[in-house]
Design an enzyme around this catalytic site. Structure first.
Site, PDB file in Angstrom:
ATOM      1  CD  GLU A 163       2.419  14.410  40.204  1.00 40.46           C
ATOM      2  OE1 GLU A 163       2.363  13.590  41.133  1.00 40.46           O
ATOM      3  OE2 GLU A 163       3.424  15.108  39.958  1.00 40.46           O
ATOM      4  CD  GLU A 358       2.458   9.695  39.550  1.00 38.67           C
ATOM      5  OE1 GLU A 358       3.056  10.158  40.558  1.00 38.67           O
ATOM      6  OE2 GLU A 358       2.482  10.232  38.435  1.00 38.67           O
TER       7      GLU A 358
END
Length: 461
Positions: A163, A358
């Site tokens: 991320e 994800e």
């Protein structure tokens, strides 16, 4: 007309981080990370044992194989393989990951490795302030290159930072090893730039030395809507997209930051330690894929943003509940169409294969000790998001590599809450009681098993 089929080589699997799965925080030569010294609170656990996958990975891989998963994205703990972050490597820690990789391959599960998921070696945080210091870029690249050398014969998919766009938000001060400072906007931009330089150097190393290995960038994709059709809301939403999504993807694919971001830096005289040689380092990037996490969408109300605030901080102030969407207990909205939109728009803009690595929904659950948990909400969530992904592929034309759920064997949330569960498998522990850590399949486990057995071609029960 025959419905299109998902490619036979499509990846289905699970994603985790080391600090949320492994435990074994102080054995076999592991050094301390910043997570290892964070205490439990009334509503969170410490990070010492988590789900003890260090000792139980064979059992967990058997569950994944039984669900017909063919990829597992793990993270290497920097402090497990290099205890101080910048000293000697720990062969026992490296052997653990080698054994784990071999165990995946033996079950037909393709390994994917993330090199950094927020858990800075404590030594580098205390003595260098984490990625605030350029020296930590240097030692991160050293560590990363060593891991690639050790495992590139068996691991063909890599990402550097989990991320990565979170390093362009105030979350950076929690995830980069930042130990002290004023948390200024210049600090934020400098740390982000350092992490992008680190990624670029690992990207170049892989592409120069391993023709069969792929590396991509990863975002916590900032999927956002304007709160209204008011022009200021629409404009703020576009700025969020540019600063938190396009800025990084432009760098991964084209080798430079967004011109709008660079203009903002210049106009506001932000000191982000951009050295003359940095442009050349960034220019060497060549993303083989663009990966991202997706859980929810946000909504921006520009009226709530203080005058003069940086666009990468807008959501600190202006994020509002979307009245058109359902949400879980933590107000994370459920928005499959937003998932399709992000896949389609990312591929249309960049022409690079995309990879959602994800996706999932957190829910508070308890097990009665006998009966499987009836998590129909999780089945519905994944079914609708997979269908949205298929629509992006077959209706919109996006090229998608695979679909990985997050924490499909229960793990604590990134903020150490075991009660926010994402798994299709229940792990029998609470925040403050390890219990027996028994793995117990939920109803969604059997849904995944059925769906993945036929490569996702039929999603209904």
């Amino acid at each position: 007309m025959t419905e299109p089929k998902i490619p036979a080589d499509f990846f289905w699997g699970n994603s985790v981080s080391s600090m949320q799965t492994e435990g074994a925080w102080n054995i076999d030569g592991k050094g301390l990370s910043v997570y290892d010294v964070r205490p439990a609170t009334d509503h969170t656990m410490d990070w010492h044992d988590v789900i003890d996958e260090y000792h139980r990975y064979e059992e967990d891989l058997d569950l994944m194989q039984d669900m017909h998963m063919n990829m597992y994205r793990i993270q290497i703990s920097w402090s497990r393989v290099c205890p101080d972050g910048d000293g000697a490597f720990n062969e026992t820690g490296i052997q653990y990951y080698s054994d784990l990789i071999d165990a995946m391959i033996a079950r037909g599960i393709e390994p994917m490795i993330c090199l950094y998921h927020f858990d800075m070696p404590l030594n580098l945080a205390k003595n260098y302030n984490g990625f605030k210091e350029r020296y930590v870029v240097e030692v991160f690249v050293r560590y990363s290159q060593e891991m690639v050398k050790r495992f590139a014969d068996r691991v063909k998919y890599w990402i550097t930072f989990n991320e990565h766009n979170l390093y362009f938000t105030d979350e950076v001060f929690e995830i980069s090893g930042y130990d002290h400072g004023e948390r200024t906007l210049s600090d934020l931009y400098e740390i982000f730039h350092h992490t992008m330089l680190a990624h670029a150097q690992v990207d170049a190393f892989i592409h120069q030395n391993y023709s069969d290995v792929k590396i991509g960038g990863m975002l916590a994709v900032a999927a956002c809507y304007p709160a209204t059709s008011k022009p200021s809301d629409v404009f703020a939403n576009r700025q969020i997209d540019e600063f938190l999504n396009n800025n990084l993807n432009d760098a991964y694919v084209h080798g430079h930051y967004s011109h709008e971001v660079l203009t903002y830096v210049k106009n506001h005289q932000i000191d982000w330690d951009f050295q003359p040689e940095d442009a050349q380092i960034l220019a060497a990037q060549k993303a083989d894929f663009l990966s991202f996490s997706y859980y929810r969408t946000d909504t921006i109300n520009a009226d709530k943003i203080p005058a003069g605030e940086a666009p990468n901080r807008y959501l600190n102030w202006g994020n509002e509940k979307n009245r058109f969407l359902d949400a879980n207990e933590w107000d994370w909205t459920i928005d499959p169409l937003g998932f399709r939109n992000m896949i389609t728009s990312m591929y249309a803009r960049y022409g690079v294969p995309v990879f959602p690595i994800e996706n999932g929904i957190g829910w508070r659950e308890s097990w009665d000790g006998v009966n499987p948990i009836e998590d129909d909400y999780r089945i519905e969530y994944h079914r609708d998001h997979i269908q949205a992904m298929k629509d992006a592929m077959f209706i919109d034309g996006a090229e998608v590599i695979g679909y990985l759920g997050w924490g499909l064997i229960d793990i604590p949330s990134s903020h150490a809450d075991m009660e926010k569960r994402y798994g299709a498998v229940y792990v029998n522990r609470s925040n403050h009681d390890l219990k027996d850590l028994k793995r117990v399949p939920k109803k969604s486990y059997y849904w995944f098993k059925k769906v993945l057995a036929i490569n996702g071609d039929v999603l209904k029960e």
